[in-house]
Design a protein around this motif. Structure first.
Motif, PDB file in Angstrom:
ATOM      1  N   ILE A 125      -2.206 -13.321   1.454  1.00 50.37           N
ATOM      2  CA  ILE A 125      -3.539 -13.513   0.527  1.00 50.37           C
ATOM      3  C   ILE A 125      -4.386 -12.404   1.070  1.00 50.37           C
ATOM      4  N   GLY A 126      -4.876 -11.148  -0.463  1.00 51.38           N
ATOM      5  CA  GLY A 126      -5.661 -10.247  -0.313  1.00 51.38           C
ATOM      6  C   GLY A 126      -6.930 -10.848  -0.331  1.00 51.38           C
ATOM      7  N   GLY A 173      -5.516  -6.238  -7.773  1.00 54.77           N
ATOM      8  CA  GLY A 173      -4.698  -6.324  -6.764  1.00 54.77           C
ATOM      9  C   GLY A 173      -4.606  -7.409  -5.481  1.00 54.77           C
ATOM     10  N   TYR A 174      -5.766  -7.914  -5.823  1.00 54.35           N
ATOM     11  CA  TYR A 174      -6.474  -8.656  -4.447  1.00 54.35           C
ATOM     12  C   TYR A 174      -6.603 -10.677  -4.551  1.00 54.35           C
ATOM     13  N   CYS A 175      -6.461 -11.180  -4.262  1.00 47.89           N
ATOM     14  CA  CYS A 175      -6.539 -12.492  -4.864  1.00 47.89           C
ATOM     15  C   CYS A 175      -8.341 -12.999  -4.763  1.00 47.89           C
ATOM     16  N   PHE A 176      -8.588 -12.762  -3.836  1.00 48.80           N
ATOM     17  CA  PHE A 176     -10.269 -12.774  -3.761  1.00 48.80           C
ATOM     18  C   PHE A 176     -11.547 -11.473  -3.762  1.00 48.80           C
ATOM     19  N   ALA A 177     -12.373 -11.452  -3.797  1.00 49.59           N
ATOM     20  CA  ALA A 177     -13.750  -9.955  -3.460  1.00 49.59           C
ATOM     21  C   ALA A 177     -14.513 -10.848  -3.043  1.00 49.59           C
ATOM     22  N   ILE A 178     -15.121 -10.435  -2.084  1.00 47.31           N
ATOM     23  CA  ILE A 178     -16.769 -10.763  -1.814  1.00 47.31           C
ATOM     24  C   ILE A 178     -17.697 -10.176  -1.876  1.00 47.31           C
ATOM     25  N   GLY A 179     -18.857  -9.892  -2.320  1.00 46.66           N
ATOM     26  CA  GLY A 179     -19.907  -8.689  -2.381  1.00 46.66           C
ATOM     27  C   GLY A 179     -20.789  -8.470  -1.551  1.00 46.66           C
ATOM     28  N   TRP A 180     -21.634  -7.667  -1.292  1.00 42.86           N
ATOM     29  CA  TRP A 180     -22.357  -7.426   0.017  1.00 42.86           C
ATOM     30  C   TRP A 180     -22.933  -8.433  -0.220  1.00 42.86           C
ATOM     31  N   ARG A 205      -5.421 -11.032   9.073  1.00 43.08           N
ATOM     32  CA  ARG A 205      -5.559  -9.277   9.955  1.00 43.08           C
ATOM     33  C   ARG A 205      -6.047  -8.521   9.139  1.00 43.08           C
ATOM     34  N   TYR A 206      -6.266  -7.521   9.511  1.00 45.78           N
ATOM     35  CA  TYR A 206      -7.052  -6.191   8.270  1.00 45.78           C
ATOM     36  C   TYR A 206      -6.296  -5.243   8.170  1.00 45.78           C
ATOM     37  N   HIS A 207      -6.032  -4.478   6.673  1.00 48.63           N
ATOM     38  CA  HIS A 207      -5.077  -3.813   6.041  1.00 48.63           C
ATOM     39  C   HIS A 207      -4.474  -3.082   7.221  1.00 48.63           C
ATOM     40  N   ARG A 208      -5.200  -2.154   7.841  1.00 44.79           N
ATOM     41  CA  ARG A 208      -5.056  -0.663   8.465  1.00 44.79           C
ATOM     42  C   ARG A 208      -3.639  -1.514   9.768  1.00 44.79           C
ATOM     43  N   GLN A 209      -4.001  -2.636  10.254  1.00 40.31           N
ATOM     44  CA  GLN A 209      -2.776  -3.236  11.549  1.00 40.31           C
ATOM     45  C   GLN A 209      -1.223  -3.194  10.411  1.00 40.31           C
ATOM     46  N   THR A 210      -1.361  -3.606   9.075  1.00 38.71           N
ATOM     47  CA  THR A 210       0.402  -2.886   8.830  1.00 38.71           C
ATOM     48  C   THR A 210       0.405  -2.246   7.781  1.00 38.71           C
ATOM     49  N   SER A 211      -0.562  -1.100   7.596  1.00 37.12           N
ATOM     50  CA  SER A 211      -0.814   0.334   7.136  1.00 37.12           C
ATOM     51  C   SER A 211      -1.525   1.100   7.364  1.00 37.12           C
ATOM     52  N   PRO A 212      -0.508   2.053   7.065  1.00 40.26           N
ATOM     53  CA  PRO A 212      -1.450   3.674   7.726  1.00 40.26           C
ATOM     54  C   PRO A 212      -2.973   3.779   6.771  1.00 40.26           C
ATOM     55  N   THR A 213      -4.254   2.645   7.381  1.00 37.58           N
ATOM     56  CA  THR A 213      -4.910   3.039   6.279  1.00 37.58           C
ATOM     57  C   THR A 213      -6.504   2.627   6.939  1.00 37.58           C
ATOM     58  N   ALA A 214      -7.321   3.222   6.577  1.00 34.13           N
ATOM     59  CA  ALA A 214      -8.495   2.861   7.466  1.00 34.13           C
ATOM     60  C   ALA A 214      -8.833   1.783   7.242  1.00 34.13           C
ATOM     61  N   CYS A 215      -8.718   1.096   6.355  1.00 35.44           N
ATOM     62  CA  CYS A 215      -9.180  -0.114   5.695  1.00 35.44           C
ATOM     63  C   CYS A 215      -9.141  -1.018   6.750  1.00 35.44           C
ATOM     64  N   PRO A 216     -10.607  -2.494   6.138  1.00 33.06           N
ATOM     65  CA  PRO A 216     -10.820  -1.841   6.103  1.00 33.06           C
ATOM     66  C   PRO A 216     -12.238  -1.356   5.806  1.00 33.06           C
ATOM     67  N   TYR A 253      -7.636  -8.671   5.308  1.00 33.84           N
ATOM     68  CA  TYR A 253      -9.056  -8.057   4.370  1.00 33.84           C
ATOM     69  C   TYR A 253      -8.865  -6.312   3.996  1.00 33.84           C
ATOM     70  N   HIS A 254      -9.488  -6.596   3.465  1.00 32.29           N
ATOM     71  CA  HIS A 254     -10.024  -5.035   2.587  1.00 32.29           C
ATOM     72  C   HIS A 254     -11.409  -4.542   1.823  1.00 32.29           C
ATOM     73  N   HIS A 255     -10.969  -3.512   1.825  1.00 29.59           N
ATOM     74  CA  HIS A 255     -12.548  -3.354   1.446  1.00 29.59           C
ATOM     75  C   HIS A 255     -12.278  -2.177   0.525  1.00 29.59           C
ATOM     76  N   THR A 256     -13.120  -2.108  -1.166  1.00 30.35           N
ATOM     77  CA  THR A 256     -12.646  -1.402  -1.842  1.00 30.35           C
ATOM     78  C   THR A 256     -12.944  -0.113  -1.849  1.00 30.35           C
ATOM     79  N   ALA A 257     -13.653   0.040  -0.985  1.00 30.31           N
ATOM     80  CA  ALA A 257     -14.164   1.736   0.434  1.00 30.31           C
ATOM     81  C   ALA A 257     -14.688   2.292  -1.456  1.00 30.31           C
ATOM     82  N   SER A 258     -15.493   1.864  -2.511  1.00 31.23           N
ATOM     83  CA  SER A 258     -16.276   2.561  -3.577  1.00 31.23           C
ATOM     84  C   SER A 258     -17.578   2.002  -3.024  1.00 31.23           C
ATOM     85  N   LYS A 259     -18.406   2.864  -3.920  1.00 27.26           N
ATOM     86  CA  LYS A 259     -20.358   2.618  -4.602  1.00 27.26           C
ATOM     87  C   LYS A 259     -20.677   2.360  -5.365  1.00 27.26           C
TER      88      LYS A 259
END
Length: 170
Positions: free
Chosen positions: A107-108, A75-82, A145-156, A49-55
């Motif tokens: 699968i992202g 870069g993702y397979c799926f997106a989920i809107g608000w 898992r969420y992205h921050r579990q595999t990379s140094p990021t605050a994502c999602p 799981y990720h987030h776009t970190a965008s507005k």
């Protein structure tokens, strides 16, 4: 009987259509010369799981940003809107670039929005659960898992992480 990739993709297309998933795989910008590699769908896979970190940024703009960074396409397979709407961005057998070093087996799924600043809506969480359950029913999903579990990021984002915890497993 061994499942074929084509057969799995066909079944998933029917499942996604019944769920109201909007297929954008052929309508987002793509690089004319680069393509994602394909993977076998009988191999063990994770959902990340990720987030776009965008507005307010559209999926088209996000795809254009990924192309600008050298990606073959978004870069993702799926997106989920608000609002909980699910969008398919790539086929699940494409090794899209969403988690450096872990793309081959992952699968992202990205939540549209910045969930480091605001709560992940319940509609988005419910859709994530439905999508995750559908993917798990037809693919060899071995963990979520969420992205921050595999990379140094605050994502999602801290607010998504709080709500996603019940969906995670390995």
């Amino acid at each position: 009987m061994q499942k074929t990739t084509k057969g799995i993709l066909t079944v998933l297309a029917i499942v996604f259509a019944s769920m109201g998933v909007v297929n954008l795989t052929d309508s987002l910008p793509k690089n004319e010369t680069k393509k994602y590699r394909k993977r076998s769908l009988d191999r063990p896979l994770y959902i990340t799981y990720h987030h776009t970190a965008s507005k307010g940024q559209s999926l088209k703009r996000i795809a254009q940003g990924h192309l600008h960074r050298g990606f073959p396409e978004i870069g993702y397979c799926f997106a989920i809107g608000w609002d909980g709407k699910i969008y398919q961005l790539n086929d699940v057998n494409e090794i899209s670039w969403h988690d450096s070093g872990n793309n081959t087996n992952s699968i992202g799924i990205v939540f549209v929005g910045n969930y480091h600043e605001k709560e992940l809506p319940d509609a988005a969480l419910q859709s994530a659960k439905r999508l995750q359950d559908s993917l798990s029913a037809y693919l060899n999903i071995v963990g979520v898992r969420y992205h921050r579990q595999t990379s140094p990021t605050a994502c999602p984002g801290k607010y998504a992480i709080k709500k996603l915890k019940p969906l995670l497993w390995q």
